[in-house]
Design an enzyme around this catalytic site. Structure first.
Site, PDB file in Angstrom:
ATOM      1  N   PHE B   8      20.306  -9.702 -30.965  1.00  0.00           N
ATOM      2  CA  PHE B   8      20.671 -11.079 -31.337  1.00  0.00           C
ATOM      3  C   PHE B   8      21.172 -11.784 -30.078  1.00  0.00           C
ATOM      4  O   PHE B   8      22.266 -12.316 -30.015  1.00  0.00           O
ATOM      5  CB  PHE B   8      21.751 -11.007 -32.437  1.00  0.00           C
ATOM      6  CG  PHE B   8      22.057 -12.330 -33.095  1.00  0.00           C
ATOM      7  CD1 PHE B   8      21.045 -13.131 -33.610  1.00  0.00           C
ATOM      8  CD2 PHE B   8      23.377 -12.757 -33.212  1.00  0.00           C
ATOM      9  CE1 PHE B   8      21.354 -14.339 -34.226  1.00  0.00           C
ATOM     10  CE2 PHE B   8      23.688 -13.966 -33.832  1.00  0.00           C
ATOM     11  CZ  PHE B   8      22.677 -14.760 -34.340  1.00  0.00           C
ATOM     12  N   THR B  90      15.789  -6.164 -28.091  1.00  0.00           N
ATOM     13  CA  THR B  90      16.935  -5.613 -27.346  1.00  0.00           C
ATOM     14  C   THR B  90      16.575  -5.621 -25.852  1.00  0.00           C
ATOM     15  O   THR B  90      15.417  -5.826 -25.486  1.00  0.00           O
ATOM     16  CB  THR B  90      17.272  -4.177 -27.816  1.00  0.00           C
ATOM     17  OG1 THR B  90      16.157  -3.325 -27.533  1.00  0.00           O
ATOM     18  CG2 THR B  90      17.607  -4.132 -29.302  1.00  0.00           C
ATOM     19  N   LYS B 119       9.406  -5.075 -23.255  1.00  0.00           N
ATOM     20  CA  LYS B 119       8.401  -4.323 -22.492  1.00  0.00           C
ATOM     21  C   LYS B 119       8.724  -2.831 -22.413  1.00  0.00           C
ATOM     22  O   LYS B 119       7.827  -2.002 -22.341  1.00  0.00           O
ATOM     23  CB  LYS B 119       8.318  -4.846 -21.049  1.00  0.00           C
ATOM     24  CG  LYS B 119       7.713  -6.206 -20.916  1.00  0.00           C
ATOM     25  CD  LYS B 119       7.758  -6.685 -19.478  1.00  0.00           C
ATOM     26  CE  LYS B 119       9.150  -7.052 -19.015  1.00  0.00           C
ATOM     27  NZ  LYS B 119       9.779  -8.192 -19.670  1.00  0.00           N
ATOM     28  N   GLU B 143       3.022  -9.568 -28.606  1.00  0.00           N
ATOM     29  CA  GLU B 143       2.528 -10.699 -27.803  1.00  0.00           C
ATOM     30  C   GLU B 143       3.604 -11.259 -26.880  1.00  0.00           C
ATOM     31  O   GLU B 143       3.320 -11.631 -25.740  1.00  0.00           O
ATOM     32  CB  GLU B 143       1.995 -11.782 -28.745  1.00  0.00           C
ATOM     33  CG  GLU B 143       1.234 -12.889 -28.073  1.00  0.00           C
ATOM     34  CD  GLU B 143      -0.105 -12.432 -27.499  1.00  0.00           C
ATOM     35  OE1 GLU B 143      -0.130 -12.184 -26.280  1.00  0.00           O
ATOM     36  OE2 GLU B 143      -1.097 -12.327 -28.234  1.00  0.00           O
ATOM     37  N   VAL B 146       4.524  -9.674 -23.008  1.00  0.00           N
ATOM     38  CA  VAL B 146       3.783  -9.929 -21.770  1.00  0.00           C
ATOM     39  C   VAL B 146       3.413 -11.407 -21.716  1.00  0.00           C
ATOM     40  O   VAL B 146       2.820 -11.941 -22.650  1.00  0.00           O
ATOM     41  CB  VAL B 146       2.487  -9.080 -21.703  1.00  0.00           C
ATOM     42  CG1 VAL B 146       1.683  -9.422 -20.452  1.00  0.00           C
ATOM     43  CG2 VAL B 146       2.832  -7.608 -21.717  1.00  0.00           C
ATOM     44  N   GLY B 148       5.097 -14.106 -22.041  1.00  0.00           N
ATOM     45  CA  GLY B 148       5.808 -14.998 -22.962  1.00  0.00           C
ATOM     46  C   GLY B 148       4.934 -15.645 -24.013  1.00  0.00           C
ATOM     47  O   GLY B 148       4.385 -14.981 -24.896  1.00  0.00           O
ATOM     48  N   ASP B 215       8.886  -6.208 -12.699  1.00  0.00           N
ATOM     49  CA  ASP B 215       8.559  -6.848 -13.981  1.00  0.00           C
ATOM     50  C   ASP B 215       7.038  -7.043 -14.105  1.00  0.00           C
ATOM     51  O   ASP B 215       6.441  -6.697 -15.137  1.00  0.00           O
ATOM     52  CB  ASP B 215       9.299  -8.198 -14.042  1.00  0.00           C
ATOM     53  CG  ASP B 215       8.895  -9.034 -15.238  1.00  0.00           C
ATOM     54  OD1 ASP B 215       9.061  -8.559 -16.370  1.00  0.00           O
ATOM     55  OD2 ASP B 215       8.395 -10.167 -15.032  1.00  0.00           O
ATOM     56  N   LYS B 219       4.099  -5.343 -16.776  1.00  0.00           N
ATOM     57  CA  LYS B 219       3.122  -6.101 -17.558  1.00  0.00           C
ATOM     58  C   LYS B 219       1.703  -5.620 -17.264  1.00  0.00           C
ATOM     59  O   LYS B 219       0.857  -5.555 -18.160  1.00  0.00           O
ATOM     60  CB  LYS B 219       3.282  -7.593 -17.276  1.00  0.00           C
ATOM     61  CG  LYS B 219       4.618  -8.103 -17.836  1.00  0.00           C
ATOM     62  CD  LYS B 219       4.975  -9.460 -17.307  1.00  0.00           C
ATOM     63  CE  LYS B 219       6.287  -9.941 -17.915  1.00  0.00           C
ATOM     64  NZ  LYS B 219       6.836 -11.118 -17.243  1.00  0.00           N
TER      65      LYS B 219
END
Ligand SMILES: NC(=O)c1ccc[n+]([C@@H]2O[C@H](COP(=O)([O-])OP(=O)(O)OC[C@H]3O[C@@H](n4cnc5c(N)ncnc54)[C@H](OP(=O)(O)O)[C@@H]3O)[C@@H](O)[C@H]2O)c1
Lengths: 152, 338
Positions: B8, B90, B119, B143, B146, B148, B215, B219
């Protein structure tokens, strides 16, 4: 290449087989009737081979079939690309590298006052050698501790 | 359909806001749609009759919704909640995929559909999760994880079903694109541009994650495994970041009508590296935008451009949730996005 083929059915097909087997893509075939000797007729072929090695093998196979090659000429398609190297290194390393038939067709270096040395090279290699050229440049860059930037 | 949301934070909260705004759309698809649980690191809120999305939109942590708050782990919510779908958001952890990996495994193994924006679990255990989802007849969609808001998995899986994907390349990290764009247009140094990105809050806490290509490499791994039928790991990606890019280098690139972008490439090789991109190439987009260029046997070339992170990501999560809802109604067609 121009082949001297016996003027009887099946001869052309026989000659085309070793070419096809070695990956040759036939672009055009011209029977040069005006050059015929009676028993032989010259046939000119334009063939696209994936590499020089395929071309050489096809030529040997034709010779093994006793086909007379009266002319063979190689036109190598070349590819140009741009790379950038950041960091100080000896340009000779690239010129002396084992990159087949590499030509540097242009270059520009950063201003002498700039903090970091970098150079942009315009490179030309035979088509089909691009990957190995890029890999070799990458290897040299690693050895020289230089950041290598290839183009997309 | 009963949904629970695990995590959250930025994404979880934006999702709640959008679910609240678009509840009538969801109810038109499935009248029974409701959110029955939400968790964060402190505990969870749970009401089997459905939580009030308006109240959820106003709180900053689960403990503030004291009427339904329970101290306990998200696993308790997953196991006891009897939900149909879990949305997992999370924090990303690419070392062991936790805590998301445990939550996703658990949810799938008890037959719950899963939508994740994370990811970590996908980088660490893609094959395992895909098999688990298939064996349990569950959806696993990701979706938002990767690029956004860019619908790369939906595009390839739904619109290019007859195509063979030959190569995917692109800008997969908005932060490095912001930095390199600043360097290109304003002549900033890398350090100055990074500082500005940090001040704007668009870098990860550890900037290395962005600027060293970590990052983007994650992806690349997910795209390769999900879309090109590979079985690769993070270590298989050849990776160079952008720390070494100097203003002089950008200048030299510019003078030959190029710029420098951090590009991820998936073909025979897997690579993340700065590349010279022609100024007129479709991948040459600036600011925090991401772009993906897809090469296939039939369609040949396609490019999609969009926001790779931020609140826009919720678009992808919403589409995943709606696809799961429709899939359930239609009798579970395609289960995983690969
Ligand atoms: N932000 C983006 O633009 C974006 C875009 C695409 C994908 N994503 C991915 O989406 C995920 C969520 O991102 P975010 O920006 O929303 O992160 P975030 O703001 O840090 O939120 C993470 C949430 O997870 C909760 N959490 C942490 N440990 C937990 C645990 N063990 N069990 C249950 N909940 C736990 C946190 O609880 P507390 O609040 O109690 O700390 C927080 O509510 C990440 O994997 C991220 O990579 C984010």
């Amino acid at each position: 290449m121009t082949l001297m083929l016996a003027d009887r059915p099946g001869e052309l097909l026989k000659a085309l087989q070793p070419i096809a087997r070695n990956g040759g893509n036939i672009i055009s075939i011209i029977h040069e009737r005006e050059g015929a000797t009676g028993t032989y007729v010259p046939v000119s072929l334009i063939v696209d081979f994936p590499s020089y090695e395929n071309f050489r093998k096809a030529r040997m196979a034709l010779e093994d079939l006793d086909i007379n090659i009266i002319k063979s000429e190689e036109v190598v398609e070349r590819v140009r690309f741009t790379v950038l190297l950041i960091g100080r290194f000896d340009l000779k390393k690239i010129l002396e590298a084992k990159i087949k038939d590499l030509k540097i067709t242009g270059f520009e270096v950063s201003a002498p006052t700039s903090k970091e040395f970098c150079v942009r090279l315009n490179i030309e290699v035979p088509k089909g050698e691009v990957d190995s050229a890029v890999n070799e440049l990458k290897k040299i860059s690693r050895e020289e501790n230089v950041l290598f930037i290839s183009s997309l | 359909m009963k949904a629970i949301i695990i995590g959250f934070g930025f994404i979880g909260k934006r999702l709640i806001e959008v679910l609240n705004q678009k509840i009538s759309l969801l109810k038109r698809i499935d009248r029974s749609f409701k959110v029955i649980g939400v968790s964060d690191s402190r505990g969870y809120i749970f009401n089997p009759d459905g939580l009030d999305l308006k109240v959820l939109s106003k709180i900053s942590g689960t403990h503030e919704y004291s009427r339904y708050f329970h101290e306990g782990s998200s696993l308790d919510l997953i196991e006891e909640g009897d939900a149909d779908i879990m949305v997992e958001a999370t924090p990303t952890n690419i070392k062991d995929g936790e805590p998301g990996l445990t939550y996703i495994r658990r949810a799938l193994s008890i037959g719950m559909d899963v939508v994740t924006a994370n990811k970590g679990p996908l980088v660490v255990a893609f094959r395992e999760l895909k098999r688990l989802a298939e064996s349990r007849g569950c959806h696993l969609r990701f979706e938002g994880a990767v690029a956004g808001a860019m619908p790369i998995f939906s595009l390839i899986n739904e619109c290019l079903q007859g195509d063979k994907i030959i190569k995917i390349s692109g800008i997969l990290n908005g932060t490095t694109n912001f930095i390199l764009s600043k360097m290109h247009f304003e002549g900033s140094t890398f350090e100055m541009a990074l500082k500005e990105a940090q001040e704007r809050g668009i870098t990860e806490k550890d900037p290395s994650y962005d600027v060293d290509g970590i990052d983007a490499a994650c992806k690349v791994v997910i795209l390769a495994n999900a879309l090109m039928d590979r079985d690769v790991r993070f270590e298989d990606v050849e990776r160079v970041g952008i720390r070494g890019i100097s203003p002089e280098a950008i200048n030299l690139a510019k003078r030959a009508n190029y710029t420098i972008k951090l590009i991820g490439v998936i073909d025979r090789n897997l690579e993340v590296a700065p590349k010279l991109v022609p100024l007129n190439h479709p991948l040459c987009v600036h600011g925090t935008l991401n772009a993906l260029h897809i090469e296939t046997d039939l369609a040949k070339e396609l490019t999609i451009i969009g926001y790779g992170a931020g609140k826009e990501t919720v678009s992808a999560i919403m589409n995943d949730i709606i696809s799961v809802m429709k899939g359930r109604l239609a009798g579970q067609s395609s289960l995983t996005q690969s």
